[in-house]
Design a protein around this motif. Structure first.
Motif, PDB file in Angstrom:
ATOM      1  N   LEU A 233     -14.747  56.685  -0.755  1.00  9.45           N
ATOM      2  CA  LEU A 233     -13.825  57.578  -0.947  1.00  9.45           C
ATOM      3  C   LEU A 233     -13.542  57.600  -2.524  1.00  9.45           C
ATOM      4  CD1 LEU A 233     -12.288  56.186   2.968  1.00  9.45           C
ATOM      5  CD2 LEU A 233     -13.941  58.692   2.072  1.00  9.45           C
ATOM      6  N   ALA A 236     -14.533  60.108  -4.233  1.00  9.24           N
ATOM      7  CA  ALA A 236     -14.652  61.725  -3.748  1.00  9.24           C
ATOM      8  C   ALA A 236     -13.616  61.906  -3.234  1.00  9.24           C
ATOM      9  CB  ALA A 236     -15.467  61.384  -2.391  1.00  9.24           C
ATOM     10  N   TYR A 237     -12.573  61.543  -3.665  1.00  7.82           N
ATOM     11  CA  TYR A 237     -11.528  61.045  -2.756  1.00  7.82           C
ATOM     12  C   TYR A 237      -9.646  60.849  -3.767  1.00  7.82           C
ATOM     13  CZ  TYR A 237     -13.474  64.347   0.119  1.00  7.82           C
ATOM     14  OH  TYR A 237     -14.783  64.554   1.124  1.00  7.82           O
ATOM     15  N   HIS A 239      -7.221  61.198  -5.497  1.00  6.49           N
ATOM     16  CA  HIS A 239      -5.945  62.106  -5.210  1.00  6.49           C
ATOM     17  C   HIS A 239      -5.281  60.586  -3.777  1.00  6.49           C
ATOM     18  CE1 HIS A 239      -8.114  64.266  -2.702  1.00  6.49           C
ATOM     19  NE2 HIS A 239      -6.881  64.718  -2.544  1.00  6.49           N
ATOM     20  N   LEU A 240      -6.483  60.084  -2.705  1.00  8.21           N
ATOM     21  CA  LEU A 240      -5.839  59.411  -1.745  1.00  8.21           C
ATOM     22  C   LEU A 240      -5.599  57.966  -1.586  1.00  8.21           C
ATOM     23  CD1 LEU A 240      -7.589  61.965   1.125  1.00  8.21           C
ATOM     24  CD2 LEU A 240      -5.211  62.004   0.131  1.00  8.21           C
TER      25      LEU A 240
END
Length: 389
Positions: A233, A236-237, A239-240
């Motif tokens: 994760l 892929a993301y 910023h989270l």
């Protein structure tokens, strides 16, 4: 020889002595690592761990056990911090850094969760010395591998390492403080349950010795799953990262509250797996965040910041063996778990403070700009030479 109550106190103090000494030494070890590099302190930590483990094998009284356990904390203060900092230094880019730190966390989890059955089986069939001698050999093997891969004093020792930010300045950085608080809070359920859940299982569900010994082992697999999921994760993301940590704390909180409701061995495995899955999410998301915060807000030297992370863990594990039993005795096992669960649920929204971290850009002082871009005129040349001087 000791009475039952006194023996419980002695065992609690024995377990806590490692974390307490590690807590005291970490500020010094982090500063030293920042100054001399990562490899030499890592090797020194492994040497102390070897000495401690060998002492355990031949200890015949409480004083020797206490000395060996405390020595273990001294070795861990150097080996743990230097090892994680070395990984953060060698893997400077994402997602490679998260993947490497996640692998290290999976190995830490395996050591912690596989230790009870490993030690129990070897103790039962080979005697008390064999488990410690095996671990001493692992320390020697690890030291030899370090000499092969990253020899202290060799080309990888970073002779020109910049001066790191002092640990006291890192501690007052609000972003680093939020991460440190999350690491301490999420590890409290594990630290407080380890010394108390065995007696609770025997009293409430009549658990056998083998069930008590295998209580935590199944949780290793969801922990590895949590590491894998968070790494994917984060790639892929990215910023989270804060959200993965907050989600992990919510899962830890809910799982802690479910533990007292369990009535048999099979049921209790489920919330323990949830706790370890949540810890994997928090650790795997926030440990790389610490390195990123140092990169963009301070100097890219990682000994002190991971000493702060180690201090966060040690706070939980120093309190656990001493405080948890007293809480169970005065308030009850259910209240202990509800309190730990509530603490994690309430802390999860605090991680919203980190939501804009990924948008930060490295700050460059005038000195760094001059050194990186090179002198473009007489004034710049003079200013650069003054700063070098």
């Amino acid at each position: 020889p000791a009475s039952g109550g006194n023996e419980d106190v002695q065992i609690g103090v024995l377990f806590a002595s490692k974390a307490i000494l590690q807590l005291l030494v970490n500020p010094l070890s982090g500063t030293l690592i920042d100054r001399v590099g990562y490899e030499a302190p890592l090797l020194a930590g492994l040497a102390v761990m070897f000495l401690s483990t060998a002492t355990f094998a031949f200890a015949e009284n409480y004083a020797t056990l206490f000395a060996a356990r405390s020595l273990q904390g001294l070795g861990s203060a150097f080996a743990d911090t230097a090892g994680i900092a070395l990984i953060a230094d060698r893997y400077a880019e994402e997602p490679a850094r998260s993947r490497a730190l996640g692998t290290a966390l999976a190995c830490i989890s395996f050591g912690s969760l596989a230790a009870p059955p490993f030690g129990g089986v070897l103790y039962e069939f080979a005697g008390k010395r064999v488990p410690f001698l095996v671990l001493a050999c692992v320390c020697v093997l690890d030291g030899l591998l370090l000499f092969v891969l990253a020899p202290p004093g060799g080309t990888g020792a970073r002779a020109n390492m910049p001066v790191g930010t002092p640990i006291h300045r890192l501690m007052i950085d609000p972003y680093i403080a939020v991460v440190a608080g999350a690491l301490a809070t999420c590890n409290i359920p594990l630290a407080f349950l380890e010394p108390t859940i065995a007696n609770w299982m025997k009293d409430s569900m009549g658990a056998s010795e083998w069930e008590v010994g295998l209580t935590w082992l199944p949780a290793f697999f969801p922990h590895v799953l949590g590491v894998y999921v968070t790494v994917r994760l984060a790639a892929a993301y990215p910023h989270l990262q804060w959200f993965y940590g907050a989600l992990g704390m919510a899962i830890i909180g809910a799982s802690s509250c479910l533990v007292p409701a369990c009535r048999n061995f099979g049921q209790v495995i489920i919330p323990l797996c949830g706790i370890c899955f949540g810890i994997a999410l928090v650790d795997t998301a926030l440990l790389p965040t610490l390195a990123f915060l140092v990169d963009v807000r301070h100097v890219s030297v990682y000994g002190s910041v991971y000493a702060i992370a180690d201090i966060s863990y040690c706070v939980a594990y120093a309190l656990g063996p001493i405080v948890a039993g007293q809480i169970v005795h005065t308030m009850g096992f259910a209240q202990l778990n509800l309190g730990m669960g509530l603490a994690n649920v309430l802390y999860a929204p605090v991680l919203l403070f980190l939501r804009n971290v990924c948008q930060m850009k490295p700050s460059h002082s005038e000195r760094n700009i001059l050194l990186e871009e090179g002198p473009k005129g007489l004034y710049d040349t003079i200013k650069m030479e003054e700063r070098k001087g």
